[in-house]
Write a protein that holds these residues in place. Structure first.
Motif, short mmCIF file in Angstrom:
data_model
loop_
_atom_site.label_atom_id
_atom_site.label_comp_id
_atom_site.label_asym_id
_atom_site.label_seq_id
_atom_site.Cartn_x
_atom_site.Cartn_y
_atom_site.Cartn_z
N ALA A 162 2.55 -9.54 4.29
CA ALA A 162 3.08 -8.43 5.09
C ALA A 162 2.13 -7.24 5.06
O ALA A 162 1.82 -6.63 6.09
N GLY A 163 1.62 -6.90 3.86
CA GLY A 163 0.71 -5.76 3.75
C GLY A 163 -0.60 -5.99 4.50
O GLY A 163 -1.14 -5.08 5.13
N GLU A 164 -1.06 -7.23 4.45
CA GLU A 164 -2.27 -7.60 5.16
C GLU A 164 -2.07 -7.42 6.67
O GLU A 164 -2.96 -6.92 7.37
N ALA A 165 -0.90 -7.82 7.16
CA ALA A 165 -0.59 -7.66 8.58
C ALA A 165 -0.55 -6.17 8.94
O ALA A 165 -1.08 -5.75 9.97
N GLY A 268 3.42 -3.03 -2.71
CA GLY A 268 3.03 -1.87 -1.90
C GLY A 268 3.85 -1.64 -0.64
O GLY A 268 4.17 -0.49 -0.32
N VAL A 269 4.20 -2.70 0.07
CA VAL A 269 4.96 -2.53 1.32
C VAL A 269 6.39 -2.04 1.01
O VAL A 269 7.07 -1.49 1.88
N GLY A 270 6.81 -2.20 -0.23
CA GLY A 270 8.11 -1.68 -0.66
C GLY A 270 8.18 -0.16 -0.57
O GLY A 270 9.26 0.42 -0.64
N THR A 299 3.09 0.51 -5.36
CA THR A 299 1.68 0.11 -5.29
C THR A 299 1.17 -0.07 -6.73
O THR A 299 1.87 0.22 -7.70
N ASP A 300 -0.07 -0.57 -6.84
CA ASP A 300 -0.60 -0.92 -8.17
C ASP A 300 -0.63 0.29 -9.11
O ASP A 300 -1.01 1.39 -8.72
N ASN A 301 -0.24 0.05 -10.35
CA ASN A 301 -0.14 1.15 -11.33
C ASN A 301 -0.14 0.59 -12.74
O ASN A 301 0.10 -0.61 -12.94
O1 KG4 Z 1 0.95 -3.87 -4.19
P1 KG4 Z 1 -0.22 -3.20 -3.59
O2 KG4 Z 1 -0.59 -1.83 -4.03
O3 KG4 Z 1 -1.54 -4.02 -3.78
C1 KG4 Z 1 -1.59 -5.39 -3.84
O4 KG4 Z 1 -1.43 -5.93 -4.97
O5 KG4 Z 1 -1.76 -5.99 -2.75
O6 KG4 Z 1 0.02 -3.21 -1.99
C2 KG4 Z 1 -0.87 -2.65 -1.09
C3 KG4 Z 1 -0.37 -2.91 0.32
C4 KG4 Z 1 -1.42 -2.56 1.38
O7 KG4 Z 1 -1.49 -3.63 2.29
C5 KG4 Z 1 -0.84 -1.30 2.03
O8 KG4 Z 1 -1.22 -1.14 3.38
C6 KG4 Z 1 0.63 -1.54 1.91
O9 KG4 Z 1 0.79 -2.11 0.62
N1 KG4 Z 1 1.43 -0.30 2.02
C7 KG4 Z 1 2.34 -0.09 2.99
C8 KG4 Z 1 2.87 1.22 2.77
N2 KG4 Z 1 2.26 1.73 1.65
C9 KG4 Z 1 1.40 0.78 1.20
N3 KG4 Z 1 2.74 -0.86 4.01
C10 KG4 Z 1 3.68 -0.35 4.82
N4 KG4 Z 1 4.23 0.87 4.68
C11 KG4 Z 1 3.86 1.69 3.67
N5 KG4 Z 1 4.44 2.89 3.54
#
Ligand code: KG4
Ligand code: ZN
Length: 335
Positions: A162-165, A268-270, A299-301
């Motif tokens: 989903a985040g990639e999209a 991250g998409v959460g 997101t990563d932390n």
């Molecule tokens: O969990 P994460 O920090 O890193 C991974 O382990 O992948 O997730 C990053 C992803 C990215 O694709 C970023 O665009 C997405 O989370 N992201 C979001 C939002 N904030 C971060 N996607 C949609 N809406 C957001 N508010």
């Protein structure tokens, strides 16, 4: 027990101190976004080098924020995988070395288990078992979390996460990298009536996802309607609504299949507010309790790594002196 947690699996240098009695004491996340933005994606070698530069200052910063010294730390947790090998090695080498020097135990943590349990960092009534929706840059999974360490993946993406999209569509709209959050912001100004994007795979049974078609649909829409400011916002809006609707339908289906009464959002998409609101509405109707970490812990932390590390160290788990990291590590094999 006070645990120092270190996260370096990708492009965030995250450090935190978690206390089993007092909770989270301090945390800092340094993000490398600016370094990678010009390349439109994470450059592994640059990521490793920047972790090397930032990790010690970030640890010092977290100790200072918590008003602690190194002798107050009872254990060290670091992300052991999955992720970029070079980046992982920085945190793992340093974490293992510090634990050795301080004469305290060390533990390697699964990055996705960190995400899955990040909601425990908030004050709530959360407990196992629960259904988790893990939506990040690399993963879109529905997971049955039976207990600590026992995770069953019951739905997965067949192509893009989903985040990639979000990131690919954001790039198409000229929003930079990673563009998920920027796309979400732009969507607020979009007209929801103008475009309707398909909801991938919802008419088929099962819990798997597919998001690559949405990015193609966005591309065709751009080719047909151009990229003026309002059109960009309208596309962002329609794209986000399609992703959110799809995730909500699959969560609902998974809740029915598992009979779980708790849903946890991770990754991250959460952080996406439209997703949170739509899931809340669905959960309220179904009498399911919804939990999510605060936005900065989606997101990563380092906090999620410190938390999982603390739980595992308390259970008596320890890593040997050998430092090993895993680029791939299925969640089902975490135990
Ligand atoms: O969990 P994460 O920090 O890193 C991974 O382990 O992948 O997730 C990053 C992803 C990215 O694709 C970023 O665009 C997405 O989370 N992201 C979001 C939002 N904030 C971060 N996607 C949609 N809406 C957001 N508010
Ligand atoms: Zn992550």
């Amino acid at each position: 027990m006070r645990v120092l947690g270190i996260e370096t699996s990708c492009d965030e240098t995250g450090v935190a101190i978690y206390d089993s009695e007092r909770g989270l004491l301090a945390h800092t996340t340094y993000t490398q976004t600016e370094i990678h933005a010009q390349f439109g994606g994470v450059v592994p070698e640059l990521a490793s080098r920047d972790h090397v530069r930032k990790i010690l200052p970030v640890i010092e910063d977290v100790l200072a924020k918590a008003s602690l010294t190194t002798s107050d730390i009872d254990g060290v947790a670091f992300t052991k995988g999955p992720g970029l090998v070079g980046a992982l090695l920085v945190g793992a080498m340093l974490g293992r070395t510090l634990a050795f020097a301080w004469n305290v135990p060390a533990i390697g943590v699964h990055h996705l288990e960190g995400h899955l349990l990040a909601a425990f960092l908030e004050k709530s009534s959360l407990q196992f078992p629960y259904l988790a929706l893990l939506v990040s840059g690399g993963h879109t999974e529905l997971i049955n979390a039976e207990k600590m360490g026992r995770y069953q993946v019951i739905g997965d993406t067949l192509d893009d996460a989903a985040g990639e999209a979000f990131d690919k569509t954001a790039k198409l709209l000229g929003l930079g990298y990673p563009g998920g959050a920027a796309l979400a912001k732009l969507a607020e100004k979009g007209n929801p009536e103008r475009f309707h994007f398909p909801r991938p795979m919802v008419d088929r049974p099962g819990l798997d996802f597919s998001f690559s078609g949405l990015k193609t649909f966005a591309l065709h829409t751009v080719e047909k309607h151009g990229l003026d400011e309002q059109t960009k916002a309208d596309i962002a809006r329609a794209f986000q609504e399609a992703v959110v609707a799809t995730l909500v339908i699959k969560c609902k289906r998974a809740l029915e299949a598992t009979q779980q009464k708790r849903l946890v959002i991770a990754g991250g998409v959460g952080a996406n507010l439209a997703l949170r609101a739509a899931l809340q509405t669905m959960c309220d109707k179904k009498n399911v309790e919804l939990f999510f970490p605060r936005q900065e812990f989606c997101t990563d932390n380092g906090a999620m790594i410190a938390y999982v590390g603390c739980e595992r160290l308390l259970q008596g788990e320890r890593d040997s002196l050998e430092v090993g990291v895993l680029a791939r590590w299925p969640l089902g094999e975490v135990e």
